[in-house]
Scaffold this motif. Sequence first.
Motif, short mmCIF file in Angstrom:
data_model
loop_
_atom_site.label_atom_id
_atom_site.label_comp_id
_atom_site.label_asym_id
_atom_site.label_seq_id
_atom_site.Cartn_x
_atom_site.Cartn_y
_atom_site.Cartn_z
N THR A 69 0.91 -1.37 0.03
CA THR A 69 0.02 0.00 0.00
C THR A 69 0.86 1.36 -0.29
O THR A 69 0.66 2.24 -0.55
CB THR A 69 -0.98 -0.14 1.18
OG1 THR A 69 -1.72 -1.25 1.03
CG2 THR A 69 -1.92 1.25 1.34
N VAL A 70 1.94 1.17 0.83
CA VAL A 70 2.95 2.60 0.84
C VAL A 70 3.45 2.50 -0.58
O VAL A 70 3.36 3.75 -0.89
CB VAL A 70 3.98 2.20 1.82
CG1 VAL A 70 4.85 3.30 1.70
CG2 VAL A 70 3.37 2.14 3.41
N ALA A 71 3.70 1.43 -1.09
CA ALA A 71 4.52 1.58 -2.57
C ALA A 71 3.56 2.10 -3.54
O ALA A 71 3.90 2.73 -4.54
CB ALA A 71 5.12 0.11 -2.93
N ALA A 72 2.23 1.73 -3.36
CA ALA A 72 1.11 2.14 -4.38
C ALA A 72 1.04 3.78 -4.03
O ALA A 72 0.89 4.53 -5.25
CB ALA A 72 -0.14 1.56 -4.07
N TRP A 73 1.02 4.08 -2.99
CA TRP A 73 1.01 5.61 -2.55
C TRP A 73 2.22 6.26 -3.09
O TRP A 73 1.83 7.64 -3.41
CB TRP A 73 0.95 5.55 -1.05
CG TRP A 73 0.59 6.88 -0.70
CD1 TRP A 73 1.50 8.03 -0.10
CD2 TRP A 73 -0.61 7.83 -0.39
NE1 TRP A 73 1.12 9.13 0.14
CE2 TRP A 73 -0.43 8.83 0.11
CE3 TRP A 73 -1.95 7.23 -0.68
CZ2 TRP A 73 -1.53 10.04 0.24
CZ3 TRP A 73 -2.89 8.28 -0.32
CH2 TRP A 73 -2.61 9.71 0.00
N ARG A 74 3.55 5.70 -3.05
CA ARG A 74 4.57 6.39 -3.50
C ARG A 74 5.12 5.75 -4.69
O ARG A 74 6.41 5.53 -4.90
CB ARG A 74 5.61 6.33 -2.26
CG ARG A 74 4.87 6.94 -0.92
CD ARG A 74 5.96 7.10 -0.04
NE ARG A 74 7.01 8.01 -0.29
CZ ARG A 74 7.50 8.71 0.38
NH1 ARG A 74 6.97 8.94 1.59
NH2 ARG A 74 8.30 9.70 0.14
N VAL A 75 4.39 5.79 -5.63
CA VAL A 75 4.36 4.90 -6.93
C VAL A 75 5.48 5.41 -7.85
O VAL A 75 6.08 4.57 -8.51
CB VAL A 75 3.21 4.64 -7.68
CG1 VAL A 75 2.86 5.91 -8.25
CG2 VAL A 75 3.53 3.40 -8.73
N ARG A 76 5.99 6.70 -7.52
CA ARG A 76 7.13 7.32 -8.38
C ARG A 76 8.27 6.95 -7.72
O ARG A 76 9.30 7.45 -8.53
CB ARG A 76 6.88 8.82 -8.54
CG ARG A 76 5.40 8.95 -9.43
CD ARG A 76 5.38 10.58 -9.71
NE ARG A 76 4.32 10.76 -10.56
CZ ARG A 76 3.94 10.59 -11.94
NH1 ARG A 76 5.13 9.96 -12.51
NH2 ARG A 76 3.10 10.87 -12.61
N GLU A 77 8.41 6.51 -6.79
CA GLU A 77 9.79 5.94 -5.90
C GLU A 77 10.34 4.73 -6.50
O GLU A 77 9.74 3.64 -5.94
CB GLU A 77 9.85 6.13 -4.25
CG GLU A 77 9.49 7.52 -3.83
CD GLU A 77 9.49 7.54 -2.40
OE1 GLU A 77 10.02 6.82 -1.78
OE2 GLU A 77 8.86 8.66 -2.08
N ASN A 78 10.69 4.75 -7.53
CA ASN A 78 11.12 3.60 -8.25
C ASN A 78 11.87 2.40 -7.29
O ASN A 78 11.72 1.38 -7.55
CB ASN A 78 12.03 3.95 -9.45
CG ASN A 78 11.20 4.59 -10.67
OD1 ASN A 78 9.98 4.01 -10.75
ND2 ASN A 78 11.68 5.22 -11.43
N SER A 79 12.73 2.96 -6.80
CA SER A 79 13.53 2.03 -5.90
C SER A 79 12.77 1.16 -4.75
O SER A 79 12.76 0.18 -4.60
CB SER A 79 14.83 2.54 -5.13
OG SER A 79 14.24 3.57 -4.05
N LEU A 80 11.89 1.91 -4.14
CA LEU A 80 10.58 1.43 -3.32
C LEU A 80 9.90 0.40 -4.01
O LEU A 80 9.71 -0.72 -3.54
CB LEU A 80 9.97 2.59 -2.68
CG LEU A 80 8.46 1.91 -1.83
CD1 LEU A 80 9.28 1.11 -0.65
CD2 LEU A 80 7.74 3.15 -1.50
N VAL A 81 9.23 0.84 -5.07
CA VAL A 81 8.33 -0.26 -6.17
C VAL A 81 9.04 -1.16 -6.23
O VAL A 81 8.57 -2.27 -6.41
CB VAL A 81 7.69 0.73 -7.19
CG1 VAL A 81 6.99 -0.21 -7.89
CG2 VAL A 81 6.95 1.88 -6.55
N PHE A 82 10.40 -1.05 -6.90
CA PHE A 82 11.04 -2.09 -7.28
C PHE A 82 11.56 -3.32 -6.19
O PHE A 82 11.30 -4.28 -6.48
CB PHE A 82 12.67 -1.66 -8.11
CG PHE A 82 13.21 -2.79 -8.54
CD1 PHE A 82 12.99 -3.31 -9.79
CD2 PHE A 82 14.26 -3.56 -7.83
CE1 PHE A 82 13.66 -4.56 -10.33
CE2 PHE A 82 14.98 -4.59 -8.33
CZ PHE A 82 14.65 -5.04 -9.65
N SER A 83 11.67 -2.77 -5.11
CA SER A 83 12.22 -3.64 -4.09
C SER A 83 10.83 -4.31 -3.71
O SER A 83 10.96 -5.48 -3.16
CB SER A 83 12.48 -2.81 -2.70
OG SER A 83 13.86 -2.11 -3.37
#
Length: 141
Positions: A69-83
Amino acid sequence: MTISLRRWLLVLLAVTALYVGSWAYFAPESWHHTFPGFGHHWLPVLGPYNEHLVKDVGAFYLAFGVLTTVAAWRVRENSLVFSVGAAWLVFNVLHFAYHLQHLHKYSGTDKILNVVVLVGITLLSAAIILPVRETRRRKLS
């Protein structure tokens, strides 16, 4: 892959994780005996009920649901989403590999549903780590 699609894929994974996690953690015996629902019972054939194990699975899914959910909220943070996507992919590949080795315990329909669901969720996880294509909004003049 667009940012919008990536967000929807993350939301789908998060909803799935929060659903499974809530059910497993807060109603562990029900989850074990009736998962995935709709008249199917996939877990009892894999072994006896173990409340500790089921609640641990529920806690894992709830934690992953929050992280996703945090990654969806901060979807432009590629390193978070990739992780997050990579972690889901590792889990789902290993989860699928386990179930492939135990398909003989299921009936024909449940074998097919297991494979379809697990392949789908694995592909969903893989899609999240695909590069994002930025789309530019056209100016209206």
